[in-house]
Design an enzyme around this catalytic site. Structure first.
Site, PDB file in Angstrom:
ATOM      1  N   GLN A  86       0.815  -1.214   0.000  1.00  0.00           N
ATOM      2  CA  GLN A  86       0.000   0.000   0.000  1.00  0.00           C
ATOM      3  C   GLN A  86       0.849   1.265   0.000  1.00  0.00           C
ATOM      4  O   GLN A  86       0.308   2.374   0.026  1.00  0.00           O
ATOM      5  CB  GLN A  86      -0.925  -0.009   1.229  1.00  0.00           C
ATOM      6  CG  GLN A  86      -1.936  -1.138   1.220  1.00  0.00           C
ATOM      7  CD  GLN A  86      -2.742  -1.230   2.506  1.00  0.00           C
ATOM      8  OE1 GLN A  86      -2.588  -0.407   3.421  1.00  0.00           O
ATOM      9  NE2 GLN A  86      -3.595  -2.237   2.600  1.00  0.00           N
ATOM     10  N   HIS A 152      -1.094   0.190   5.652  1.00  0.00           N
ATOM     11  CA  HIS A 152      -1.578   1.175   6.628  1.00  0.00           C
ATOM     12  C   HIS A 152      -0.616   2.358   6.820  1.00  0.00           C
ATOM     13  O   HIS A 152      -0.197   2.659   7.924  1.00  0.00           O
ATOM     14  CB  HIS A 152      -1.883   0.505   7.971  1.00  0.00           C
ATOM     15  CG  HIS A 152      -2.980  -0.509   7.910  1.00  0.00           C
ATOM     16  ND1 HIS A 152      -3.546  -1.044   9.034  1.00  0.00           N
ATOM     17  CD2 HIS A 152      -3.621  -1.090   6.868  1.00  0.00           C
ATOM     18  CE1 HIS A 152      -4.485  -1.910   8.685  1.00  0.00           C
ATOM     19  NE2 HIS A 152      -4.540  -1.951   7.357  1.00  0.00           N
ATOM     20  N   GLU A 243     -14.937   4.140  10.001  1.00  0.00           N
ATOM     21  CA  GLU A 243     -15.462   5.235  10.816  1.00  0.00           C
ATOM     22  C   GLU A 243     -15.281   6.597  10.170  1.00  0.00           C
ATOM     23  O   GLU A 243     -14.284   6.847   9.496  1.00  0.00           O
ATOM     24  CB  GLU A 243     -14.732   5.277  12.172  1.00  0.00           C
ATOM     25  CG  GLU A 243     -14.946   4.072  13.049  1.00  0.00           C
ATOM     26  CD  GLU A 243     -14.230   4.196  14.389  1.00  0.00           C
ATOM     27  OE1 GLU A 243     -14.415   3.297  15.230  1.00  0.00           O
ATOM     28  OE2 GLU A 243     -13.488   5.189  14.596  1.00  0.00           O
ATOM     29  N   TYR A 253      -9.263   7.946  19.890  1.00  0.00           N
ATOM     30  CA  TYR A 253     -10.404   7.392  19.150  1.00  0.00           C
ATOM     31  C   TYR A 253     -10.476   5.870  19.194  1.00  0.00           C
ATOM     32  O   TYR A 253     -11.270   5.265  18.470  1.00  0.00           O
ATOM     33  CB  TYR A 253     -10.420   7.975  17.730  1.00  0.00           C
ATOM     34  CG  TYR A 253     -10.815   9.431  17.840  1.00  0.00           C
ATOM     35  CD1 TYR A 253     -12.131   9.826  17.738  1.00  0.00           C
ATOM     36  CD2 TYR A 253      -9.876  10.397  18.203  1.00  0.00           C
ATOM     37  CE1 TYR A 253     -12.511  11.142  17.940  1.00  0.00           C
ATOM     38  CE2 TYR A 253     -10.244  11.716  18.411  1.00  0.00           C
ATOM     39  CZ  TYR A 253     -11.569  12.081  18.282  1.00  0.00           C
ATOM     40  OH  TYR A 253     -11.949  13.383  18.518  1.00  0.00           O
ATOM     41  N   TYR A 264     -10.198 -10.166  11.396  1.00  0.00           N
ATOM     42  CA  TYR A 264     -10.367 -11.001  10.200  1.00  0.00           C
ATOM     43  C   TYR A 264     -10.476 -12.479  10.547  1.00  0.00           C
ATOM     44  O   TYR A 264     -10.987 -13.273   9.760  1.00  0.00           O
ATOM     45  CB  TYR A 264      -9.202 -10.757   9.226  1.00  0.00           C
ATOM     46  CG  TYR A 264      -9.173  -9.338   8.702  1.00  0.00           C
ATOM     47  CD1 TYR A 264     -10.141  -8.883   7.822  1.00  0.00           C
ATOM     48  CD2 TYR A 264      -8.186  -8.448   9.114  1.00  0.00           C
ATOM     49  CE1 TYR A 264     -10.126  -7.577   7.350  1.00  0.00           C
ATOM     50  CE2 TYR A 264      -8.162  -7.139   8.643  1.00  0.00           C
ATOM     51  CZ  TYR A 264      -9.135  -6.713   7.770  1.00  0.00           C
ATOM     52  OH  TYR A 264      -9.120  -5.407   7.316  1.00  0.00           O
TER      53      TYR A 264
END
Length: 373
Positions: A86, A152, A243, A253, A264
């Site tokens: 990513q 991520h 979210e 948070y 998963y």
């Protein structure tokens, strides 16, 4: 699905609210969807220049200008990026003072000892003849712990009205890092454009001074709310639990202590959906849509959407419009496009009020949604 620039405009009509919750402004809206440019490899971020043209990134490490509807050759001077998984060249943001300073800012997965981490650099954009290059490239933020994982990274860039810069990061696939207040992972960072820390940043005990909020999993959409000036973010959950948040200074948070999703493996995440000391989201999805790219609509072209949220879905390849009332409460969700163009990576509202999308495909495109006659 590949759609060339030469294809005729596709027209879609949608009803913007369900019966029983019909707001006064609701009506049928015709939308023209035009492919402005294609042939981009996994485009990730886009921003508009003051002259009406745009700048766009490609994840493998290229940056281009879109000038009068045509893509430029790659801009020179882009630093090396860790284009794996990513990672790669990610978001781009034009300086609020671009007319004076010619600066752009961009985020990327920075290679270094131990692997890679999210970083942000600023540079002067120099245009000469048919070519463009970056000069005086300076890294103004670098994640303080690099690792070998390739997921991520975050990462969106948003300038606040006071000129400070919000940077979003992911947890790098290591959830516990989002609760380590000496770690940049799983956070919203707030710095000045020169990389220094604003004097009015939150200062909870044990927090790094550049941290704005923590407990985020992987924030891939962020924008300012024009009505309040507050930052809004959208982040990936695991299985469920994507979210929308309004990150506030010094608040946590919850990831991975609380979540509306599950692992998963099917196992429960943390202690459940709420716990003391952790903030609740404004909205969540279950199942996950893999959100990426978010804008608050504040243009003149679609006045019916004023103040609503536009969120792209990678997993289901749609653009969602989430209705908000005058108090900011998120209500009905409507799909404006649904699978016609591929994975939606970025969402931007252009100065004329049209909506520009990036599709995260090997043959990615810039799509413009405008009002049909």
């Amino acid at each position: 699905m590949h759609i060339s620039k030469q294809l005729a405009t596709a027209v879609f009509s949608f009803i913007l609210a369900a019966a029983g919750t019909l707001p006064a402004s609701a009506q049928s809206v015709g939308i023209d969807a035009d492919v402005i440019a294609d042939g981009l490899q996994n485009p990730w971020g886009l921003d508009f220049l003051p002259d009406g043209n745009a700048i766009v990134t490609e994840r493998p490490g290229r940056m281009r200008l879109l000038i009068d509807g045509a893509l430029s050759d790659p801009i020179g001077g882009v630093p090396k990026v860790a284009a794996r998984g990513q990672g790669g060249l990610l978001d781009v943001a034009v300086s609020p003072r671009f007319a004076d300073d010619s600066l752009i800012f961009f985020s990327f997965s920075e290679p270094g000892p131990g692997g890679a981490g999210t970083a942000v650099a600023g540079a002067k954009l120099v245009r000469e003849g048919d070519g463009s290059r970056l000069e005086d490239v300076k890294t103004i933020f670098s994640m303080n712990r690099k690792t070998g994982t390739t997921r991520h990274f975050g990462s969106r860039l948003v300038f606040a009205s006071d000129g400070t810069l919000f940077i979003t990061t992911g947890d790098r696939g290591e959830g516990e890092r989002a609760q380590d207040m000496q770690d940049h992972a799983g956070a919203v960072i707030r710095i000045n454009a020169d990389g220094s820390v604003p004097a009015d940043n939150p200062k909870p005990e044990g927090w790094l001074p550049e941290l704005w909020s923590k407990g985020h999993r992987n924030v891939q959409g962020a924008t300012l709310d024009p009505a309040t000036g507050a930052l809004l973010t959208v982040e990936h959950g695991a299985m469920g639990g994507d979210e929308i948040n309004r990150p506030e200074a010094g608040k946590n948070y919850g990831w991975p202590v609380i979540s509306y999703g599950q692992d998963y493996s099917g196992d429960k995440i943390g202690v459940g959906t709420e716990a003391p000391g952790y903030e609740q989201p404004l909205h969540y999805w279950d199942p996950s849509i893999a959100p990426s790219g978010m804008a608050v609509y504040d243009g003149a072209m679609f006045p019916e959407w004023k103040g609503d949220l536009l969120v792209g879905s990678l997993k289901f390849a749609y653009l969602a419009r989430l209705d908000r009332n005058a108090s900011g409460v998120i209500g009905e969700e409507t799909k404006l496009i649904d699978g016609e163009y591929g994975r939606i990576r970025d969402v931007n509202v252009a100065p004329d009020g049209s909506v520009w999308l990036l599709t995260d495909e090997r043959d990615g495109a810039i799509i413009c949604l405008s009002r049909a006659d």
